[in-house]
Design a protein around this motif. Structure first.
Motif, PDB file in Angstrom:
ATOM      1  N   ILE A   1       0.830  -1.207   0.000  1.00 41.17           N
ATOM      2  CA  ILE A   1       0.000   0.000   0.000  1.00 41.17           C
ATOM      3  C   ILE A   1       0.867   1.261   0.000  1.00 41.17           C
ATOM      4  CG2 ILE A   1      -0.235   0.131   2.534  1.00 41.17           C
ATOM      5  CD1 ILE A   1      -3.153   0.977   2.027  1.00 41.17           C
ATOM      6  N   TYR A   2       2.033   1.190   0.650  1.00 37.13           N
ATOM      7  CA  TYR A   2       2.935   2.342   0.651  1.00 37.13           C
ATOM      8  C   TYR A   2       3.624   2.496  -0.710  1.00 37.13           C
ATOM      9  CZ  TYR A   2       2.255   2.038   5.685  1.00 37.13           C
ATOM     10  OH  TYR A   2       1.708   1.995   6.933  1.00 37.13           O
TER      11      TYR A   2
ATOM     12  N   ALA B   1       1.252   4.211  -2.882  1.00 39.05           N
ATOM     13  CA  ALA B   1       1.211   5.660  -2.608  1.00 39.05           C
ATOM     14  C   ALA B   1       2.402   6.363  -3.245  1.00 39.05           C
ATOM     15  CB  ALA B   1       1.188   5.900  -1.101  1.00 39.05           C
TER      16      ALA B   1
ATOM     17  N   LEU C   1       3.667   9.607   1.953  1.00 34.27           N
ATOM     18  CA  LEU C   1       3.277   8.410   2.720  1.00 34.27           C
ATOM     19  C   LEU C   1       2.524   8.742   3.999  1.00 34.27           C
ATOM     20  CD1 LEU C   1       6.479   6.175   2.470  1.00 34.27           C
ATOM     21  CD2 LEU C   1       4.350   5.945   1.197  1.00 34.27           C
TER      22      LEU C   1
ATOM     23  N   PRO D   1      -0.227  10.523   4.972  1.00 30.04           N
ATOM     24  CA  PRO D   1      -1.671  10.271   5.132  1.00 30.04           C
ATOM     25  C   PRO D   1      -2.018   8.789   5.236  1.00 30.04           C
ATOM     26  CG  PRO D   1      -1.275  11.903   3.419  1.00 30.04           C
ATOM     27  CD  PRO D   1       0.044  11.330   3.763  1.00 30.04           C
ATOM     28  N   THR D   2      -1.394   7.978   4.398  1.00 24.06           N
ATOM     29  CA  THR D   2      -1.643   6.535   4.444  1.00 24.06           C
ATOM     30  C   THR D   2      -1.169   5.947   5.763  1.00 24.06           C
ATOM     31  OG1 THR D   2      -1.366   6.406   2.046  1.00 24.06           O
ATOM     32  CG2 THR D   2      -1.218   4.351   3.271  1.00 24.06           C
TER      33      THR D   2
ATOM     34  N   THR E   1      -3.559   6.835   8.660  1.00 21.18           N
ATOM     35  CA  THR E   1      -4.800   6.049   8.593  1.00 21.18           C
ATOM     36  C   THR E   1      -4.588   4.628   9.095  1.00 21.18           C
ATOM     37  OG1 THR E   1      -5.573   7.349   6.700  1.00 21.18           O
ATOM     38  CG2 THR E   1      -6.602   5.213   7.054  1.00 21.18           C
ATOM     39  N   LEU E   2      -3.515   3.986   8.642  1.00 25.70           N
ATOM     40  CA  LEU E   2      -3.248   2.610   9.064  1.00 25.70           C
ATOM     41  C   LEU E   2      -2.870   2.539  10.540  1.00 25.70           C
ATOM     42  CD1 LEU E   2      -1.285   1.238   5.975  1.00 25.70           C
ATOM     43  CD2 LEU E   2      -3.691   0.899   6.570  1.00 25.70           C
TER      44      LEU E   2
ATOM     45  N   ASN F   1      -5.309  14.491   8.643  1.00 28.16           N
ATOM     46  CA  ASN F   1      -5.694  13.145   8.226  1.00 28.16           C
ATOM     47  C   ASN F   1      -6.453  12.453   9.352  1.00 28.16           C
ATOM     48  OD1 ASN F   1      -2.522  13.500   7.123  1.00 28.16           O
ATOM     49  ND2 ASN F   1      -4.105  13.113   5.590  1.00 28.16           N
TER      50      ASN F   1
END
Length: 311
Positions: free
Chosen positions: A190-191, A194, A225, A227-228, A231-232, A308
């Motif tokens: 996922i990173y 991004a 990276l 914001p992702t 969230t995680l 975020n």
């Protein structure tokens, strides 16, 4: 009053019109909504078991009410401190390793030889597809002090191998770092996705301005990276007391039980093995409520101190 009513009517007509225009999309969404209602929301009435002296013969609705009897029983039991402590130790230890997939994604993103990059990604992804049962079986074979690989290596040097799988001191480390080895590559996907959204012209402009590789990572990759990652991290903290059952239970034995008994395994033993359904439901409901509260608190903190959040 009449004005508010007319505004409400106009709003409803607008919403119905929008649904009618996009009815194809809503039809595609319908199966997922039905499954969610049937398998996630409908069974939620079963939490009543936690507040009742549940009897399978009487059913949920006919069983007598017990109030907070089973919650108090858990809070006053000697297992309360043990299960909470062990669950928190493993969860917080896992959160400490949270940046590893980010570092791995940054490393992969910096690779310029495509063949080597693809090979490296494949090697790091592969352990994710090993089942938990096979994974724990490998651990038992590798770290067995009697006939395992580690035991044989120690005997080559005339030393006695430690029983890592039976050690209370090493249980959390064995759990967390084998989990990192198995899932870090997969979690980095996922990173990497991004980072793929970064405009290449930003790297070119940074090179022209004399930015080093570390500066490009710091000022281009990391902000992309962030914001992702936030969230995680919120989701990870929201499941702080939700340590997975399967791997802990398979790694558990009589020697490490004092360090490996977490809420999930205790609920299983109380509910499925001892048939104390109300007691196990109360423990699990307590666990769920704590996780939900943590999720809200962390999300509010993220919203307050950054841009975020989940909602």
């Amino acid at each position: 009053m009449i004005l508010k009513s007319s505004q409400l009517t106009v709003g409803m007509r607008h919403s119905l019109g929008r649904i009618a225009r996009n009815r194809g999309l809503y039809l595609l969404l319908l199966p997922a909504v039905v499954l969610l209602l049937l398998f996630s929301y409908k069974p939620m009435y079963g939490v009543l078991i936690a507040f009742k002296d549940y009897s399978p013969a009487l059913g949920i609705m006919e069983s007598p009410w017990a109030g907070f009897k089973y919650f108090e029983k858990y809070f006053n039991s000697y297992q309360f401190d043990i299960t909470i402590k062990n669950t928190l130790v493993i969860s917080l230890y896992s959160i400490v390793t949270f940046p590893i997939p980010i570092a791995l994604a940054l490393m992969i993103n910096q690779m310029r030889v495509n063949r080597f990059k693809s090979l490296f990604q494949t090697v790091t992804y592969m352990p994710h597809f090993i089942s938990t049962v096979v994974m724990v079986g490998l651990l038992l074979i590798l770290f067995s002090p009697g006939n395992g690989l580690i035991g044989n290596l120690f005997r080559l040097f005339g030393a006695e191998a430690p029983n890592l799988m039976g050690s209370t001191q090493w249980f959390s480390s064995m759990y967390v770092w084998t989990d990192v080895w198995q899932h870090a590559g997969w979690d980095s996907i996922i990173y990497i996705a991004a980072l793929s959204a970064v405009d290449p012209s930003l790297y070119e402009a940074a090179k022209v301005d004399g930015a080093s590789r570390w500066q490009r990572i710091r000022y281009i990759d990391m902000p992309m990276l962030l914001p992702t990652a936030i969230t995680l991290l919120i989701l990870r903290v929201g499941g702080l007391l939700g340590v997975g059952f399967e791997k802990v239970y398979l790694m558990q034995n009589n020697l490490n039980i004092s360090a490996s008994e977490v809420i999930a395994t205790y609920v299983y033993k109380i509910g499925m093995l001892s048939s104390q359904y109300s007691f196990s439901s109360a423990i699990n409901l307590f666990n769920t409520v704590i996780n939900f509260v943590l999720l809200i608190l962390v999300n509010q903190m993220a919203k307050k101190y950054s841009e975020n959040s989940l909602w």
